[in-house]
Design an enzyme around this catalytic site. Structure first.
Site, PDB file in Angstrom:
ATOM      1  N   ASP A  61     -10.619   5.975  11.635  1.00  0.00           N
ATOM      2  CA  ASP A  61     -11.909   5.430  11.226  1.00  0.00           C
ATOM      3  C   ASP A  61     -12.954   6.535  11.341  1.00  0.00           C
ATOM      4  O   ASP A  61     -13.074   7.175  12.400  1.00  0.00           O
ATOM      5  CB  ASP A  61     -12.317   4.250  12.116  1.00  0.00           C
ATOM      6  CG  ASP A  61     -11.452   3.017  11.886  1.00  0.00           C
ATOM      7  OD1 ASP A  61     -10.566   3.067  11.011  1.00  0.00           O
ATOM      8  OD2 ASP A  61     -11.672   2.010  12.577  1.00  0.00           O
ATOM      9  N   ASP A  93     -10.352  -9.370   5.589  1.00  0.00           N
ATOM     10  CA  ASP A  93     -10.682  -9.356   7.006  1.00  0.00           C
ATOM     11  C   ASP A  93     -11.155 -10.749   7.385  1.00  0.00           C
ATOM     12  O   ASP A  93     -12.074 -11.293   6.753  1.00  0.00           O
ATOM     13  CB  ASP A  93     -11.786  -8.336   7.283  1.00  0.00           C
ATOM     14  CG  ASP A  93     -11.420  -6.939   6.782  1.00  0.00           C
ATOM     15  OD1 ASP A  93     -10.222  -6.606   6.815  1.00  0.00           O
ATOM     16  OD2 ASP A  93     -12.324  -6.187   6.368  1.00  0.00           O
TER      17      ASP A  93
END
Length: 242
Positions: A8, A128
């Site tokens: 990330d 998500d």
């Protein structure tokens, strides 16, 4: 089952957020490409990259870093800020193998249809979920759409890969939500990559057992557990191939 170690990126650095919260950030490296090289040395062919700045702002912010990761010799799956065809094209032009569309997929089926028609399996849709409902814009907003309903629509559009993240377990090192992942696998025919919660080697085995029951479980994304040395990447890759 393929293991996708995760990188990330925020502000050009390799970080992890707890449950997607920007104020719960841990910095692991100033050089994400170096981390990718370590993953490659451990035997990984893929790396899952999220441009967190892109996810929060809506526009890719770290493509120079992504270019360096591609140059490290990894197949890159990139999400974060993929909200226009131009953004997708720019990512693919860098050598990214697969882009992940999240927020725009929840907003526009026509957008997904266009991308699938143009780029086929190079486009994945990220779903998500928080308490079973779709979250968007870097998980800042929760929609009124159920994750399973959105998955069914994406499957019908010809999307070849879904990435299903259970936000409640992401970054918490509490183990994956196997029930939620199995419900997703039963709902769609397309490939599913599980994400969120892997905390130890045994979790890889549990997901492997799930893959034996559901052939469409294509892989699992592992992030914090690798950085915290709770999971050995090389061993996880070996376990996933068993």
């Amino acid at each position: 089952m393929t293991i996708y170690p995760a990188i990330d990126i925020k502000g050009g650095r390799c970080v992890r957020l707890t449950q997607g919260r920007a104020d719960q950030q841990t910095i692991y490296s100033e050089n994400p490409a170096e981390i990718a090289a370590q993953f490659k040395a451990a035997g990984s062919g893929w790396v899952h990259v999220v441009d967190l700045d892109g996810a929060f702002s809506g526009e890719s912010q770290n493509l120079a870093v992504v270019r360096e990761i591609v140059a490290a010799g990894m197949r890159v799956q990139l999400g974060g800020g993929m909200r226009s065809r131009g953004a997708v094209e720019r990512a693919l032009a860098l050598g990214v193998s697969r882009v992940v569309v999240g927020t725009r997929a929840a907003e526009s089926e026509e957008f997904v249809r266009e991308l699938v028609g143009a780029f086929g399996p190079k486009v994945a849709v990220g779903i998500d979920a928080k308490d079973g409902m779709v979250a968007v814009k870097g998980w800042v907003s929760t929609t009124g759409t159920s994750a399973l309903a959105l998955a069914q629509r994406m499957d019908a559009l010809g999307v070849s890969t879904l990435i299903y993240t259970d936000i409640g377990t992401d970054g918490m090192l509490t183990g994956p939500n196997l029930a939620a992942q199995e419900a997703m696998l039963k709902t769609v025919k397309c490939g599913v990559i599980a994400s969120g919660g892997v905390s130890q080697q045994g979790d890889v085995g549990a997901l492997g057992a799930l893959a034996k029951r559901h052939a469409n479980l294509d892989g699992v994304i592992i992030g914090k557990a690798i950085y915290e040395k709770r999971v050995d990447l090389a061993q996880a890759i070996a376990d996933a191939r068993a």
